[in-house]
Design a protein around this motif. Structure first.
Motif, PDB file in Angstrom:
ATOM      1  N   ASP A  81       0.801  -1.236   0.000  1.00 14.93           N
ATOM      2  CA  ASP A  81       0.000   0.000   0.000  1.00 14.93           C
ATOM      3  C   ASP A  81       0.831   1.282   0.000  1.00 14.93           C
ATOM      4  N   LYS A  82       2.133   1.151  -0.193  1.00 13.32           N
ATOM      5  CA  LYS A  82       2.998   2.332  -0.324  1.00 13.32           C
ATOM      6  C   LYS A  82       2.669   3.459   0.652  1.00 13.32           C
ATOM      7  N   PRO A  83       3.069   3.321   1.897  1.00  6.57           N
ATOM      8  CA  PRO A  83       2.740   4.400   2.846  1.00  6.57           C
ATOM      9  C   PRO A  83       3.626   5.642   2.703  1.00  6.57           C
ATOM     10  N   TYR A  84       4.686   5.561   1.890  1.00  2.00           N
ATOM     11  CA  TYR A  84       5.587   6.706   1.695  1.00  2.00           C
ATOM     12  C   TYR A  84       6.276   7.112   3.001  1.00  2.00           C
ATOM     13  N   PHE A  85       6.580   6.138   3.875  1.00  2.00           N
ATOM     14  CA  PHE A  85       7.253   6.453   5.142  1.00  2.00           C
ATOM     15  C   PHE A  85       8.507   7.302   4.897  1.00  2.00           C
ATOM     16  N   ASN A  94       0.657  14.959  -3.013  1.00  2.00           N
ATOM     17  CA  ASN A  94      -0.802  15.016  -2.891  1.00  2.00           C
ATOM     18  C   ASN A  94      -1.482  14.724  -4.242  1.00  2.00           C
ATOM     19  N   ARG A  95      -2.783  14.979  -4.320  1.00  2.00           N
ATOM     20  CA  ARG A  95      -3.581  14.470  -5.443  1.00  2.00           C
ATOM     21  C   ARG A  95      -3.758  15.468  -6.582  1.00  2.00           C
ATOM     22  N   ILE A  96      -3.833  14.933  -7.786  1.00  5.77           N
ATOM     23  CA  ILE A  96      -4.248  15.700  -8.964  1.00  5.77           C
ATOM     24  C   ILE A  96      -5.450  14.949  -9.542  1.00  5.77           C
ATOM     25  N   HIS A 118      -4.466  10.907  -9.323  1.00  9.63           N
ATOM     26  CA  HIS A 118      -3.008  10.774  -9.306  1.00  9.63           C
ATOM     27  C   HIS A 118      -2.542  11.177  -7.909  1.00  9.63           C
ATOM     28  N   LEU A 119      -1.630  10.398  -7.318  1.00 10.19           N
ATOM     29  CA  LEU A 119      -1.164  10.709  -5.954  1.00 10.19           C
ATOM     30  C   LEU A 119       0.365  10.687  -5.884  1.00 10.19           C
ATOM     31  N   HIS A 120       0.926  11.704  -5.218  1.00 12.00           N
ATOM     32  CA  HIS A 120       2.342  11.714  -4.833  1.00 12.00           C
ATOM     33  C   HIS A 120       3.305  11.413  -5.981  1.00 12.00           C
ATOM     34  N   GLY A 121       3.006  11.970  -7.149  1.00 12.44           N
ATOM     35  CA  GLY A 121       3.990  11.911  -8.232  1.00 12.44           C
ATOM     36  C   GLY A 121       3.921  10.696  -9.126  1.00 12.44           C
ATOM     37  N   THR A 195       7.331  12.071   6.500  1.00 12.34           N
ATOM     38  CA  THR A 195       7.586  11.283   7.719  1.00 12.34           C
ATOM     39  C   THR A 195       6.293  11.093   8.504  1.00 12.34           C
ATOM     40  N   TYR A 196       6.097   9.856   9.006  1.00 12.61           N
ATOM     41  CA  TYR A 196       5.023   9.563   9.960  1.00 12.61           C
ATOM     42  C   TYR A 196       5.643   9.669  11.346  1.00 12.61           C
ATOM     43  N   PHE A 197       5.090  10.510  12.187  1.00 15.61           N
ATOM     44  CA  PHE A 197       5.626  10.710  13.526  1.00 15.61           C
ATOM     45  C   PHE A 197       4.772  10.001  14.570  1.00 15.61           C
ATOM     46  N   VAL A 225     -13.545  11.665  -3.086  1.00 16.71           N
ATOM     47  CA  VAL A 225     -12.262  11.045  -3.459  1.00 16.71           C
ATOM     48  C   VAL A 225     -11.077  11.964  -3.116  1.00 16.71           C
ATOM     49  N   LEU A 226     -11.322  12.811  -2.133  1.00 19.10           N
ATOM     50  CA  LEU A 226     -10.283  13.648  -1.517  1.00 19.10           C
ATOM     51  C   LEU A 226      -9.700  14.733  -2.426  1.00 19.10           C
ATOM     52  N   ILE A 227     -10.497  15.178  -3.389  1.00 19.20           N
ATOM     53  CA  ILE A 227     -10.109  16.323  -4.217  1.00 19.20           C
ATOM     54  C   ILE A 227     -10.797  17.567  -3.644  1.00 19.20           C
ATOM     55  N   TYR A 265      -8.835  12.423   9.735  1.00 19.61           N
ATOM     56  CA  TYR A 265      -8.200  13.612   9.159  1.00 19.61           C
ATOM     57  C   TYR A 265      -7.280  13.215   8.017  1.00 19.61           C
ATOM     58  N   ASP A 266      -7.507  13.777   6.864  1.00 17.76           N
ATOM     59  CA  ASP A 266      -6.625  13.616   5.705  1.00 17.76           C
ATOM     60  C   ASP A 266      -6.880  14.843   4.832  1.00 17.76           C
ATOM     61  N   HIS A 267      -6.559  16.015   5.393  1.00 20.33           N
ATOM     62  CA  HIS A 267      -6.997  17.286   4.816  1.00 20.33           C
ATOM     63  C   HIS A 267      -5.875  18.327   4.819  1.00 20.33           C
ATOM     64  N   ILE A 302      -0.674  22.848   4.834  1.00 16.35           N
ATOM     65  CA  ILE A 302      -0.121  21.660   5.498  1.00 16.35           C
ATOM     66  C   ILE A 302      -1.197  20.577   5.473  1.00 16.35           C
ATOM     67  N   GLN A 303      -0.814  19.393   4.996  1.00 15.46           N
ATOM     68  CA  GLN A 303      -1.743  18.261   4.986  1.00 15.46           C
ATOM     69  C   GLN A 303      -1.597  17.539   6.314  1.00 15.46           C
ATOM     70  N   PHE A 304      -2.697  17.437   7.041  1.00 20.12           N
ATOM     71  CA  PHE A 304      -2.679  16.652   8.276  1.00 20.12           C
ATOM     72  C   PHE A 304      -3.352  15.327   7.974  1.00 20.12           C
ATOM     73  N   TYR A 305      -2.557  14.250   8.070  1.00 22.83           N
ATOM     74  CA  TYR A 305      -3.029  12.898   7.784  1.00 22.83           C
ATOM     75  C   TYR A 305      -2.756  12.073   9.035  1.00 22.83           C
ATOM     76  N   CYS A 306      -3.781  11.498   9.632  1.00 21.82           N
ATOM     77  CA  CYS A 306      -3.563  10.856  10.941  1.00 21.82           C
ATOM     78  C   CYS A 306      -3.425   9.332  10.854  1.00 21.82           C
ATOM     79  N   LEU A 330       2.453  15.502   8.930  1.00 25.35           N
ATOM     80  CA  LEU A 330       2.127  16.916   8.748  1.00 25.35           C
ATOM     81  C   LEU A 330       2.975  17.364   7.574  1.00 25.35           C
ATOM     82  N   GLU A 331       2.352  17.379   6.397  1.00 18.93           N
ATOM     83  CA  GLU A 331       3.089  17.577   5.150  1.00 18.93           C
ATOM     84  C   GLU A 331       2.932  19.020   4.692  1.00 18.93           C
ATOM     85  N   THR A 332       3.994  19.809   4.838  1.00 19.89           N
ATOM     86  CA  THR A 332       3.939  21.202   4.385  1.00 19.89           C
ATOM     87  C   THR A 332       3.932  21.202   2.857  1.00 19.89           C
TER      88      THR A 332
HETATM   89  C1  BGC Z   1      -2.340  11.292   1.856  1.00 21.86           C
HETATM   90  C2  BGC Z   1      -3.155  10.092   2.213  1.00 21.86           C
HETATM   91  C3  BGC Z   1      -2.426   8.879   1.765  1.00 21.86           C
HETATM   92  C4  BGC Z   1      -1.067   8.873   2.434  1.00 21.86           C
HETATM   93  C5  BGC Z   1      -0.242   7.684   2.040  1.00 21.86           C
HETATM   94  C6  BGC Z   1      -1.021  11.185   2.514  1.00 21.86           C
HETATM   95  O1  BGC Z   1      -0.206  12.255   2.133  1.00 21.86           O
HETATM   96  O2  BGC Z   1      -2.982  12.479   2.239  1.00 21.86           O
HETATM   97  O3  BGC Z   1      -4.418  10.143   1.615  1.00 21.86           O
HETATM   98  O4  BGC Z   1      -3.108   7.723   2.088  1.00 21.86           O
HETATM   99  O5  BGC Z   1      -0.389  10.023   2.076  1.00 21.86           O
HETATM  100  O6  BGC Z   1      -0.224   7.548   0.715  1.00 21.86           O
END
Ligand code: BGC
Length: 366
Positions: A81-85, A94-96, A118-121, A195-197, A225-227, A265-267, A302-306, A330-332
């Motif tokens: 699931d590619k968490p992008y740690f 983020n999304r396009i 599209h997410l994260h490139g 980073t996930y803290f 769908v989070l747009i 929270y994913d906003h 800043i994206q707050f994703y919990c 907390l993604e600036t």
């Molecule tokens: C996004 C989440 C996504 C997570 C891992 C965050 O930046 O806002 O929706 O699940 O990255 O991909």
């Protein structure tokens, strides 16, 4: 130390073709350690420019690793699931929407890797490539400069984009992240640190008791769908009001359509600021360890994703499972879907212009 990540041959065999094409030079993947006079330690690999560990003292001076992550590089490469740690995400963090945008009269199509967006490139974003690395040093800091050239049409984006990300660990317990980029063709750019803290320590349960303040009186509500809908809505009287510190868990389960859409929270929050410089974006305090993290940034959002998608399946570097909401990001950044939202601050970088942003994570304890 440097060769900790050298156990990579087997991961090469496990890669899909497209990933194997990208990660060509496995021998160049290294792990680097930055230290400071206060005992803080930050580990960084040039695979994905990933921060793999951040050791921070608690109120008794006890060091703890507050960044979720893995021990071996193959886990980053093959993560479910590619968490992008810990990674640098781009070219567009983020999304396009629908993986499409128009620029200068042309329509560009990107991978739809987070259906229908599209997410994260994309499939092989900046988190999945090997960066060039150079250690740097000043009188009161140690750093690492990471560079990558994203080619024209890579992941569908226009322009050869030269990026440098510098991590600096200072003796004032700050981790400074500086992003620089230039392009030879107009392109959207939105780089962030993922980073996930968990200020209690990675793998030490949920982050629901962390007290969070976000310096934002508005946020960007999203569709299912989070747009972003395009509105900059007031946080007042909603679960999104973090203008005074509150526990992350206090309102996360309240009945609220936005929380339903985000599964929590994913906003993106619109930072309150008077000028363009570094501004306080967020402060997090973890009551049992006393650890505090403050984030300052030049970015507008800043994206707050919990950690809503963590579910206990991923096991981290010390053998502990990362439970639901076991870490937060907390993604600036600039706002999501900016290339399709003319009223949002522009993310378009043009030839001859410099992309320059800075984010500072400052650690303390009380
Ligand atoms: C996004 C989440 C996504 C997570 C891992 C965050 O930046 O806002 O929706 O699940 O990255 O991909």
């Amino acid at each position: 130390m440097k060769n900790l990540f050298a156990v990579i041959l087997c991961s090469l065999l496990m890669l899909s073709n497209s990933e194997a094409q990208k990660v060509e030079d496995f021998d160049s993947i290294q792990l680097y350690t930055l230290t400071n006079s206060e005992g803080m330690q930050v580990k960084v690999t040039n695979y994905g420019a990933i921060i793999t560990s951040i050791m921070v003292p608690d109120r008794d001076g006890q060091l703890g690793d507050i960044a979720l992550g893995y021990h071996h590089v193959e886990n980053y490469i093959n993560a479910v699931d590619k968490p992008y740690f810990g990674a640098i995400v781009g070219r567009y963090g983020n999304r396009i929407a629908k993986g499409e945008f128009d620029l200068d009269g042309e329509t560009y199509s990107l991978a739809v890797n987070n259906k229908p967006n599209h997410l994260h490139g994309g499939v092989i974003g900046f988190d999945k490539v090997v960066w060039d690395a150079k250690l740097t040093k000043g009188p009161h800091w140690q750093g690492i400069e990471l560079s990558y050239l994203a080619k024209d049409k890579e992941e569908g984006y226009p322009g050869n984009l030269k990026i440098t990300v510098t991590y600096q660990l200072t003796d004032a317990n700050e981790l400074r992240v500086e992003y620089d980029a230039t392009t030879d063709k107009a392109t959207p750019v939105n780089l962030t640190q993922h980073t996930y803290f968990n200020l209690k320590g990675e793998g030490e349960g949920t982050i629901l008791d962390h007290e969070l303040m976000i310096n934002a009186t508005r946020y960007t509500p999203v569709d299912s769908v989070l747009i972003p809908t395009g509105e900059l809505a007031s946080v007042e009287g909603t679960p999104f009001d973090f203008t005074s510190a509150k526990a992350i868990g206090r309102d996360v389960s309240k009945e609220n359509q936005q929380l339903e859409y985000g599964l929590g929270y994913d906003h993106n929050f619109v930072l309150d600021r008077d000028d363009d410089g570094l501004v306080l974006a967020a402060r997090v305090h973890e009551p049992t360890s006393g650890r505090i993290m403050e984030i300052h940034t030049t970015e507008p959002g800043i994206q707050f994703y919990c950690g809503n998608f963590l579910d206990g399946r991923l096991v981290g570097k010390s053998g502990k499972a990362y439970v639901h909401r076991g870490g937060f990001c907390l993604e600036t950044q600039h706002y999501p879907d900016s290339p399709n939202q003319p009223d949002f601050p522009s993310t378009i970088l043009r030839p001859g212009k410099a992309y320059e942003t800075t984010t500072v994570f400052k650690f303390s304890a009380k």
